[in-house]
Write a protein that holds these residues in place. Sequence first.
Motif, mmCIF file in Angstrom:
data_model
loop_
_atom_site.group_PDB
_atom_site.id
_atom_site.type_symbol
_atom_site.label_atom_id
_atom_site.label_comp_id
_atom_site.label_asym_id
_atom_site.label_seq_id
_atom_site.Cartn_x
_atom_site.Cartn_y
_atom_site.Cartn_z
ATOM 1 N N ASP A 68 0.811 -1.206 0.000
ATOM 2 C CA ASP A 68 0.000 0.000 0.000
ATOM 3 C C ASP A 68 0.853 1.268 0.000
ATOM 4 O O ASP A 68 2.059 1.240 0.270
ATOM 5 C CB ASP A 68 -0.930 -0.009 1.208
ATOM 6 N N TRP A 72 -1.736 5.582 2.759
ATOM 7 C CA TRP A 72 -2.621 4.615 3.405
ATOM 8 C C TRP A 72 -1.988 4.073 4.681
ATOM 9 O O TRP A 72 -2.660 3.940 5.712
ATOM 10 C CB TRP A 72 -2.947 3.452 2.456
ATOM 11 N N HIS A 76 -3.868 4.599 8.122
ATOM 12 C CA HIS A 76 -4.376 3.405 8.795
ATOM 13 C C HIS A 76 -3.747 3.244 10.177
ATOM 14 O O HIS A 76 -4.435 2.859 11.127
ATOM 15 C CB HIS A 76 -4.093 2.165 7.944
ATOM 16 N N ARG A 79 -5.304 5.665 12.501
ATOM 17 C CA ARG A 79 -6.692 5.276 12.727
ATOM 18 C C ARG A 79 -6.805 4.069 13.644
ATOM 19 O O ARG A 79 -7.672 4.028 14.525
ATOM 20 C CB ARG A 79 -7.355 5.002 11.378
ATOM 21 N N THR A 112 -15.502 2.459 7.795
ATOM 22 C CA THR A 112 -14.812 1.549 6.876
ATOM 23 C C THR A 112 -13.834 0.661 7.631
ATOM 24 O O THR A 112 -13.147 1.120 8.552
ATOM 25 C CB THR A 112 -14.074 2.341 5.771
ATOM 26 N N ASP A 114 -10.739 -0.590 7.507
ATOM 27 C CA ASP A 114 -9.527 -0.406 6.718
ATOM 28 C C ASP A 114 -8.566 -1.580 6.801
ATOM 29 O O ASP A 114 -7.765 -1.780 5.891
ATOM 30 C CB ASP A 114 -8.815 0.904 7.070
ATOM 31 N N HIS A 117 -9.275 -3.568 3.758
ATOM 32 C CA HIS A 117 -9.331 -2.866 2.483
ATOM 33 C C HIS A 117 -8.722 -3.689 1.345
ATOM 34 O O HIS A 117 -7.659 -4.298 1.488
ATOM 35 C CB HIS A 117 -8.563 -1.534 2.582
ATOM 36 N N GLN A 121 -9.824 -0.138 -2.587
ATOM 37 C CA GLN A 121 -10.260 0.718 -1.481
ATOM 38 C C GLN A 121 -9.090 1.508 -0.901
ATOM 39 O O GLN A 121 -9.211 2.699 -0.603
ATOM 40 C CB GLN A 121 -10.913 -0.130 -0.386
ATOM 41 N N ALA A 122 -7.957 0.836 -0.736
ATOM 42 C CA ALA A 122 -6.780 1.513 -0.187
ATOM 43 C C ALA A 122 -6.342 2.665 -1.081
ATOM 44 O O ALA A 122 -5.870 3.709 -0.594
ATOM 45 C CB ALA A 122 -5.637 0.515 -0.004
ATOM 46 N N VAL A 125 -7.582 6.275 -0.434
ATOM 47 C CA VAL A 125 -7.048 7.067 0.684
ATOM 48 C C VAL A 125 -5.913 7.928 0.141
ATOM 49 O O VAL A 125 -4.792 7.464 -0.086
ATOM 50 C CB VAL A 125 -6.558 6.162 1.824
#
Length: 199
Positions: A68, A72, A76, A79, A112, A114, A117, A121-122, A125
């Motif tokens: 990623d 991201w 992440h 988060r 979401t 994450d 992901h 999806q990643a 971000v």
Amino acid sequence: MSETPAPAAPTAPSTAPTAPPTSPADPCRTLLADGLDRSRERFDRALDGVTVEQANARPVSGLAPRIDSLTWLAWHTAREIDLQISALAGVEPLWTGAGFSARFALPLPDDTEDWRHTPEQAALVRVDDLALLTDYLDAACALARDYLDGLEAAALDDVVDRSWDPPVTRAARLVSIIDDAAQHSGQAVYARRLLGLEG
């Protein structure tokens, strides 16, 4: 006739500082906080001198889409610290409570997952300013440090999640949070090198 010895001069009271009593949780808090700080510093190294375009890009998209982007990985990590420490502390996550959701304005729901992901999806971000990433990382790490500072030793053995076997204690959850940060900060350094940057 013998003389009576003069009385000894009074001793001044000691002014040496007295060390505060320590708690069995202190070494645990110190170790956890140190691990957290090392991960935070590693992200600074990974993002040093990186452009927004480089941070938002998957380093080897066609060859390994599961590696990623730096963006991201930093988002992440902030988060996962934020959501899990907030849950332990019983407070609203910084993501919504401190306005980071609005600042990032991602095309993803606030809930979401994450950690699940897909590469697609990643890739959603993205940021326009790397300061937003470091702001969120700093806020999440400060939240974690404040939580650790107020933690009592007896609370480390509390069961906080019975959905696992064995049930997860507060200590195990904290180790998991900081281990995840260490993993992703290491991945960020690797992603930086795949971009052809030193460090």
